[in-house]
Motif scaffolding. Sequence first.
Motif, PDB file in Angstrom:
ATOM      1  N   GLU A  79      19.803 -19.079 -41.820  1.00  0.00           N
ATOM      2  CA  GLU A  79      19.531 -18.330 -43.045  1.00  0.00           C
ATOM      3  C   GLU A  79      20.000 -16.882 -42.938  1.00  0.00           C
ATOM      4  OE1 GLU A  79      15.427 -18.962 -44.051  1.00  0.00           O
ATOM      5  OE2 GLU A  79      15.764 -21.075 -44.546  1.00  0.00           O
ATOM      6  N   LEU A  80      19.846 -16.279 -41.763  1.00  0.00           N
ATOM      7  CA  LEU A  80      20.329 -14.907 -41.598  1.00  0.00           C
ATOM      8  C   LEU A  80      21.848 -14.838 -41.701  1.00  0.00           C
ATOM      9  CD1 LEU A  80      18.015 -13.653 -38.713  1.00  0.00           C
ATOM     10  CD2 LEU A  80      17.902 -12.991 -41.121  1.00  0.00           C
ATOM     11  N   PHE A  81      22.542 -15.745 -41.047  1.00  0.00           N
ATOM     12  CA  PHE A  81      24.010 -15.744 -41.084  1.00  0.00           C
ATOM     13  C   PHE A  81      24.545 -16.055 -42.479  1.00  0.00           C
ATOM     14  CE2 PHE A  81      24.231 -16.929 -36.323  1.00  0.00           C
ATOM     15  CZ  PHE A  81      24.539 -15.638 -35.956  1.00  0.00           C
ATOM     16  N   HIS A  82      24.001 -17.084 -43.125  1.00  0.00           N
ATOM     17  CA  HIS A  82      24.600 -17.601 -44.356  1.00  0.00           C
ATOM     18  C   HIS A  82      24.054 -16.954 -45.621  1.00  0.00           C
ATOM     19  CE1 HIS A  82      26.984 -20.941 -42.638  1.00  0.00           C
ATOM     20  NE2 HIS A  82      26.031 -20.973 -41.715  1.00  0.00           N
ATOM     21  N   PHE A  83      22.767 -16.576 -45.624  1.00  0.00           N
ATOM     22  CA  PHE A  83      22.148 -16.083 -46.857  1.00  0.00           C
ATOM     23  C   PHE A  83      21.929 -14.574 -46.864  1.00  0.00           C
ATOM     24  CE2 PHE A  83      19.921 -20.452 -46.821  1.00  0.00           C
ATOM     25  CZ  PHE A  83      21.083 -21.073 -47.255  1.00  0.00           C
ATOM     26  N   TYR A  84      21.760 -13.963 -45.684  1.00  0.00           N
ATOM     27  CA  TYR A  84      21.467 -12.533 -45.618  1.00  0.00           C
ATOM     28  C   TYR A  84      22.643 -11.712 -45.073  1.00  0.00           C
ATOM     29  CZ  TYR A  84      16.644 -13.411 -46.906  1.00  0.00           C
ATOM     30  OH  TYR A  84      15.508 -13.770 -47.595  1.00  0.00           O
ATOM     31  N   ASP A  85      23.781 -12.345 -44.910  1.00  0.00           N
ATOM     32  CA  ASP A  85      25.014 -11.649 -44.539  1.00  0.00           C
ATOM     33  C   ASP A  85      24.907 -10.912 -43.212  1.00  0.00           C
ATOM     34  OD1 ASP A  85      27.686 -11.192 -45.140  1.00  0.00           O
ATOM     35  OD2 ASP A  85      27.284  -9.258 -46.084  1.00  0.00           O
ATOM     36  N   VAL A  86      24.094 -11.440 -42.291  1.00  0.00           N
ATOM     37  CA  VAL A  86      24.002 -10.890 -40.943  1.00  0.00           C
ATOM     38  C   VAL A  86      25.238 -11.305 -40.147  1.00  0.00           C
ATOM     39  CG1 VAL A  86      22.710 -11.048 -38.762  1.00  0.00           C
ATOM     40  CG2 VAL A  86      21.489 -10.773 -40.935  1.00  0.00           C
ATOM     41  N   ASP A  87      25.805 -10.385 -39.398  1.00  0.00           N
ATOM     42  CA  ASP A  87      27.010 -10.656 -38.617  1.00  0.00           C
ATOM     43  C   ASP A  87      26.730 -10.958 -37.147  1.00  0.00           C
ATOM     44  OD1 ASP A  87      28.711 -10.317 -40.784  1.00  0.00           O
ATOM     45  OD2 ASP A  87      28.963  -8.171 -40.406  1.00  0.00           O
ATOM     46  N   ASN A  88      25.674 -10.357 -36.593  1.00  0.00           N
ATOM     47  CA  ASN A  88      25.397 -10.466 -35.157  1.00  0.00           C
ATOM     48  C   ASN A  88      23.914 -10.760 -34.937  1.00  0.00           C
ATOM     49  OD1 ASN A  88      28.102  -9.138 -34.399  1.00  0.00           O
ATOM     50  ND2 ASN A  88      27.092  -7.502 -35.543  1.00  0.00           N
ATOM     51  N   ILE A  89      23.622 -11.748 -34.104  1.00  0.00           N
ATOM     52  CA  ILE A  89      22.250 -11.988 -33.666  1.00  0.00           C
ATOM     53  C   ILE A  89      22.226 -11.948 -32.142  1.00  0.00           C
ATOM     54  CG2 ILE A  89      20.323 -13.607 -33.548  1.00  0.00           C
ATOM     55  CD1 ILE A  89      21.085 -14.638 -36.286  1.00  0.00           C
ATOM     56  N   ILE A  90      21.354 -11.116 -31.612  1.00  0.00           N
ATOM     57  CA  ILE A  90      21.186 -11.010 -30.162  1.00  0.00           C
ATOM     58  C   ILE A  90      19.788 -11.507 -29.819  1.00  0.00           C
ATOM     59  CG2 ILE A  90      21.165  -9.474 -28.166  1.00  0.00           C
ATOM     60  CD1 ILE A  90      22.980  -7.565 -29.759  1.00  0.00           C
ATOM     61  N   ARG A  91      19.737 -12.655 -29.177  1.00  0.00           N
ATOM     62  CA  ARG A  91      18.439 -13.179 -28.738  1.00  0.00           C
ATOM     63  C   ARG A  91      17.969 -12.403 -27.516  1.00  0.00           C
ATOM     64  NH1 ARG A  91      14.502 -16.337 -27.063  1.00  0.00           N
ATOM     65  NH2 ARG A  91      14.686 -17.519 -25.108  1.00  0.00           N
ATOM     66  N   VAL A  92      16.714 -11.981 -27.523  1.00  0.00           N
ATOM     67  CA  VAL A  92      16.081 -11.356 -26.357  1.00  0.00           C
ATOM     68  C   VAL A  92      14.843 -12.177 -26.041  1.00  0.00           C
ATOM     69  CG1 VAL A  92      16.970  -9.006 -26.539  1.00  0.00           C
ATOM     70  CG2 VAL A  92      15.026  -9.657 -27.942  1.00  0.00           C
ATOM     71  N   GLY A  93      14.832 -12.823 -24.881  1.00  0.00           N
ATOM     72  CA  GLY A  93      13.746 -13.732 -24.604  1.00  0.00           C
ATOM     73  C   GLY A  93      13.460 -13.900 -23.137  1.00  0.00           C
ATOM     74  N   SER A  94      12.552 -14.816 -22.851  1.00  0.00           N
ATOM     75  CA  SER A  94      12.181 -15.122 -21.481  1.00  0.00           C
ATOM     76  C   SER A  94      12.832 -16.428 -21.050  1.00  0.00           C
ATOM     77  CB  SER A  94      10.659 -15.222 -21.352  1.00  0.00           C
ATOM     78  OG  SER A  94      10.154 -16.217 -22.223  1.00  0.00           O
ATOM     79  N   ALA A  95      12.923 -16.625 -19.746  1.00  0.00           N
ATOM     80  CA  ALA A  95      13.548 -17.834 -19.202  1.00  0.00           C
ATOM     81  C   ALA A  95      12.955 -18.139 -17.843  1.00  0.00           C
ATOM     82  CB  ALA A  95      15.060 -17.653 -19.082  1.00  0.00           C
ATOM     83  N   GLY A  96      13.069 -19.386 -17.449  1.00  0.00           N
ATOM     84  CA  GLY A  96      12.668 -19.805 -16.120  1.00  0.00           C
ATOM     85  C   GLY A  96      13.877 -19.881 -15.203  1.00  0.00           C
ATOM     86  N   ALA A  97      13.806 -19.216 -14.060  1.00  0.00           N
ATOM     87  CA  ALA A  97      14.921 -19.231 -13.114  1.00  0.00           C
ATOM     88  C   ALA A  97      15.102 -20.632 -12.532  1.00  0.00           C
ATOM     89  CB  ALA A  97      14.681 -18.225 -12.000  1.00  0.00           C
ATOM     90  N   ILE A  98      16.345 -20.989 -12.278  1.00  0.00           N
ATOM     91  CA  ILE A  98      16.666 -22.267 -11.641  1.00  0.00           C
ATOM     92  C   ILE A  98      17.233 -22.038 -10.240  1.00  0.00           C
ATOM     93  CG2 ILE A  98      18.133 -24.323 -11.763  1.00  0.00           C
ATOM     94  CD1 ILE A  98      17.900 -24.228 -14.784  1.00  0.00           C
ATOM     95  N   LEU A  99      18.165 -21.092 -10.108  1.00  0.00           N
ATOM     96  CA  LEU A  99      18.761 -20.825  -8.799  1.00  0.00           C
ATOM     97  C   LEU A  99      17.812 -20.015  -7.924  1.00  0.00           C
ATOM     98  CD1 LEU A  99      22.505 -19.973  -9.534  1.00  0.00           C
ATOM     99  CD2 LEU A  99      21.454 -22.199  -9.069  1.00  0.00           C
TER     100      LEU A  99
END
Length: 239
Positions: A79-99
């Motif tokens: 919806e942000l890309f197609h309806f609100y004309d957003v060009d860039n989305i940067i996800r900032v989140g948490s993750a579980g390490a594997i290595l």
Amino acid sequence: MSNIPTPHIEAKAGDFAKTVLMPGDPLRAKYIAETYFEQVRCVNQVRGMLGYTGIYKGKELSVMGSGMGMPSIGIYSYELFHFYDVDNIIRVGSAGAILDDVNVMDVVIGMGASIVSDYPDQFDCPGHLAPLADYHLLSTAVESAKELGTPVRVGNILSEDAFYTDRQNSKDCFRKMGVLAVEMESGALYLNAARAGKRALCILTISDHIYKPEQLTSEQRQTGFGKMIEIALETANRA
């Protein structure tokens, strides 16, 4: 803009900046807006998925939660890309390490996202499409991290639908293939950006380790990710 407001976002045309930071947790979105933005205004509260727009170092930026999992970020990013004309989305989140050499509180940037999900099937590509970050955002984030003095790991991450699974040793294959960490959203974000002709990036802080007894508290996950957020903001400011 006849498709807005949407069933999921009540914002009006022009309420979102061209670049949106997107944590999974809407309370983290609130924290980012109130801590780093000036002239903050709330642009979305539907379903408690808080979204804000404000000014960071003279540039208008937005931040909004995505919820957990690829179906949720799939809806909001579409919806942000197609309806609100957003060009860039940067996800900032948490993750579980594997290595083994990726540790709690390390910052990881997802160059690509392996997927354990049916989400890519909707695009009807034969074989397996490789979801990748946008190179401009990726290179800008790496440069921003250097300027901030924050070490980062750049590489493949895993996006998986199931947090709890009956599958035994489900990460072992990805571990031996050098995948850095696992989370639940980036694959869908990268695919949606590619389909829309837009740009996306995922920057993660390691909150726990899949193979070691290391983890952060829920409060640390919500507010303790300052280095990741600063890299994302500097990247967004140059997007």
